[in-house]
Design an enzyme around this catalytic site. Sequence first.
Site, PDB file in Angstrom:
ATOM      1  N   LYS A 121      35.466 -56.605 -47.622  1.00  0.00           N
ATOM      2  CA  LYS A 121      36.350 -55.810 -46.752  1.00  0.00           C
ATOM      3  C   LYS A 121      36.707 -56.595 -45.499  1.00  0.00           C
ATOM      4  O   LYS A 121      37.865 -56.653 -45.104  1.00  0.00           O
ATOM      5  CB  LYS A 121      35.637 -54.526 -46.349  1.00  0.00           C
ATOM      6  N   ASN A 122      35.709 -57.228 -44.882  1.00  0.00           N
ATOM      7  CA  ASN A 122      35.924 -57.859 -43.573  1.00  0.00           C
ATOM      8  C   ASN A 122      36.571 -59.234 -43.667  1.00  0.00           C
ATOM      9  O   ASN A 122      36.815 -59.882 -42.658  1.00  0.00           O
ATOM     10  CB  ASN A 122      34.602 -57.921 -42.798  1.00  0.00           C
ATOM     11  N   ARG A 159      39.756 -48.533 -36.564  1.00  0.00           N
ATOM     12  CA  ARG A 159      39.722 -49.240 -35.286  1.00  0.00           C
ATOM     13  C   ARG A 159      39.905 -50.737 -35.485  1.00  0.00           C
ATOM     14  O   ARG A 159      40.388 -51.425 -34.608  1.00  0.00           O
ATOM     15  CB  ARG A 159      38.454 -48.953 -34.525  1.00  0.00           C
ATOM     16  N   CYS A 168      33.942 -45.993 -31.599  1.00  0.00           N
ATOM     17  CA  CYS A 168      33.809 -45.546 -32.990  1.00  0.00           C
ATOM     18  C   CYS A 168      32.357 -45.106 -33.148  1.00  0.00           C
ATOM     19  O   CYS A 168      31.618 -44.963 -32.191  1.00  0.00           O
ATOM     20  CB  CYS A 168      34.158 -46.661 -33.947  1.00  0.00           C
ATOM     21  N   ARG A 218      33.791 -49.872 -28.447  1.00  0.00           N
ATOM     22  CA  ARG A 218      34.194 -51.108 -29.139  1.00  0.00           C
ATOM     23  C   ARG A 218      35.197 -51.830 -28.231  1.00  0.00           C
ATOM     24  O   ARG A 218      36.391 -51.746 -28.434  1.00  0.00           O
ATOM     25  CB  ARG A 218      34.801 -50.793 -30.506  1.00  0.00           C
ATOM     26  N   PRO A 219      34.738 -52.496 -27.167  1.00  0.00           N
ATOM     27  CA  PRO A 219      35.655 -53.142 -26.222  1.00  0.00           C
ATOM     28  C   PRO A 219      36.447 -54.264 -26.895  1.00  0.00           C
ATOM     29  O   PRO A 219      36.016 -54.807 -27.920  1.00  0.00           O
ATOM     30  CB  PRO A 219      34.713 -53.713 -25.163  1.00  0.00           C
ATOM     31  N   ILE A 220      37.608 -54.572 -26.318  1.00  0.00           N
ATOM     32  CA  ILE A 220      38.412 -55.690 -26.844  1.00  0.00           C
ATOM     33  C   ILE A 220      38.774 -56.648 -25.715  1.00  0.00           C
ATOM     34  O   ILE A 220      39.764 -57.388 -25.799  1.00  0.00           O
ATOM     35  CB  ILE A 220      39.699 -55.161 -27.533  1.00  0.00           C
ATOM     36  N   ASP A 221      37.957 -56.662 -24.675  1.00  0.00           N
ATOM     37  CA  ASP A 221      38.240 -57.534 -23.517  1.00  0.00           C
ATOM     38  C   ASP A 221      38.327 -59.003 -23.913  1.00  0.00           C
ATOM     39  O   ASP A 221      39.189 -59.742 -23.404  1.00  0.00           O
ATOM     40  CB  ASP A 221      37.172 -57.333 -22.440  1.00  0.00           C
ATOM     41  N   LEU A 222      37.504 -59.441 -24.849  1.00  0.00           N
ATOM     42  CA  LEU A 222      37.530 -60.860 -25.247  1.00  0.00           C
ATOM     43  C   LEU A 222      38.833 -61.188 -25.983  1.00  0.00           C
ATOM     44  O   LEU A 222      39.397 -62.280 -25.821  1.00  0.00           O
ATOM     45  CB  LEU A 222      36.322 -61.178 -26.134  1.00  0.00           C
ATOM     46  N   ASP A 275      25.457 -55.555 -40.135  1.00  0.00           N
ATOM     47  CA  ASP A 275      25.975 -54.627 -41.147  1.00  0.00           C
ATOM     48  C   ASP A 275      24.951 -54.345 -42.240  1.00  0.00           C
ATOM     49  O   ASP A 275      25.124 -53.396 -42.998  1.00  0.00           O
ATOM     50  CB  ASP A 275      27.257 -55.183 -41.793  1.00  0.00           C
ATOM     51  N   ILE A 292      23.478 -56.420 -31.750  1.00  0.00           N
ATOM     52  CA  ILE A 292      24.931 -56.599 -31.753  1.00  0.00           C
ATOM     53  C   ILE A 292      25.667 -55.362 -31.222  1.00  0.00           C
ATOM     54  O   ILE A 292      26.561 -55.480 -30.389  1.00  0.00           O
ATOM     55  CB  ILE A 292      25.438 -56.928 -33.188  1.00  0.00           C
ATOM     56  N   ARG A 306      35.137 -45.996 -46.890  1.00  0.00           N
ATOM     57  CA  ARG A 306      35.867 -46.986 -46.082  1.00  0.00           C
ATOM     58  C   ARG A 306      35.536 -48.399 -46.558  1.00  0.00           C
ATOM     59  O   ARG A 306      36.347 -49.313 -46.430  1.00  0.00           O
ATOM     60  CB  ARG A 306      35.480 -46.855 -44.605  1.00  0.00           C
TER      61      ARG A 306
END
Length: 417
Positions: free
Chosen positions: A22-23, A92, A116, A121-125, A306, A328, A398
């Site tokens: 999936k990933n 997300r 989530c 789930r930050p996206i600053d990077l 995971d 993580i 999912r």
Amino acid sequence: MAKLIIEGGKKLEGEIDVQGAKNSALPILSATLLSNGENILHCCPIISDINVATRILRYLGCKASINDHTLIVDSSGMNRCDIPENLMREMRSSIVFLGAIVARAGEAEMYFPGGCELGPRPIDLHLSALRKMGVQIDERYGCISCRVRERLHGAKIVLPFPSVGATENIILAAVLAKGTTVISNAAREPEITDLCDYLCKCGAKIYGFGESTILIDGVDSLEGSVHTIIPDRIVAATLMAAAAVTGSELTINGIITSHLDAVLPLFEDAGCKMRIKDGRLKISCPKRLRAFKSARTMPYPGFPTDAQAVMMSVATVAKGTTVFVENIFDSRYRHVEDLTRLGASIKVANKVAVVEGVEKLFGAKVVAKELRGAASLVVAALGAEGTTEIKGINFLERGYENFEIALAQVGADIKKI
Ligand code: EPZ
């Protein structure tokens, strides 16, 4: 609302195939926005996250069709650069489309993915890297508006944390940018390598992927290509966990040993015997498992976050104590309350979970709260005595393709109603 009914204690036997990752499929679907012509992607998992990603591609104006496990995408008709809030909310990880949309269209509009089930789930990077590459980003009312000032250009980016998604978005923005991009402290997950393998087939110039420093020389264009997605290492670990808790002997097809280097030793420590040849793993598990003592989640090649939930299900019935440290995500122990309802003995304090193995678990009614937690409840229920009812299996679907059908084919007494 669908649910799973599992009659535990049945031994598994026979062979089972591991689905495509999936990933890996998700960022590769995003990458198809960057190439001219048709992309043919084999071994694509048929799961709801891929369904959402395909709907996003169609929304953007691309042609996307799936036949068996082959997905064909032609993005030449792309005529939008925004992702609507409902699609962002459904998945997300749609944020992985950001870099590709900006690279292709010079602009992008999408919503903050929002927290989530695993916590914020930050996206600053992601955003700070894209700003360094010449993207102007306005964030307001939960919406992210991006616009390239002149042209997307290469940059030297040092990631304070080897974020998988940020590494992917930087690569997707860099392959068509002007000049060279260097990512230091890049994520090294096999899914990053698979994305880069695919992009190089399309004509991208990417070096060092799979290591901590990745160099990308921007090119003018990319051509569609044919690619086979790698097997899903987390699904493989989940199937091994199912064999372990049921004391089974199982053959699992689609194993890349190096992808499971941090997982296989735990099964050995637990007393399982494993033989791997030509991508097929034969695992033979004892009636009573030994505790594998500890598992601390780390970026690849460390123990994968995971796999933490499904390995905890193994630990709940192993002889001895197992200590988990989740490094993580902020809150990735939401499966603990339901494992406890099945009779597990688990103590959680912040990042640490201490599992005292018990003789056996007992069936109960439980509710899944997120994807890998759902998988851990299925694993635990397969080994439990009696009947378990699992609600919230939309989370399972999912990431796991027809999981109850696959498990039933190797002897599990599992039904979706
Ligand atoms: C990817 O998520 C995977 N998802 C996750 O799998 C996986 O658990 C994770 O990588 C770690 O391996 C997909 O590939 C679609 P990260 P991602 O960016 O990219 C923090 C599953 O079960 N962070 O490596 O979101 C973040 O909060 C899913 O299949 C920032 O602080 O993971 C987290 O604590 C779950 N700022 C940590 O880094 C950022 O800008 C790891 O996140 C980005 C991340």
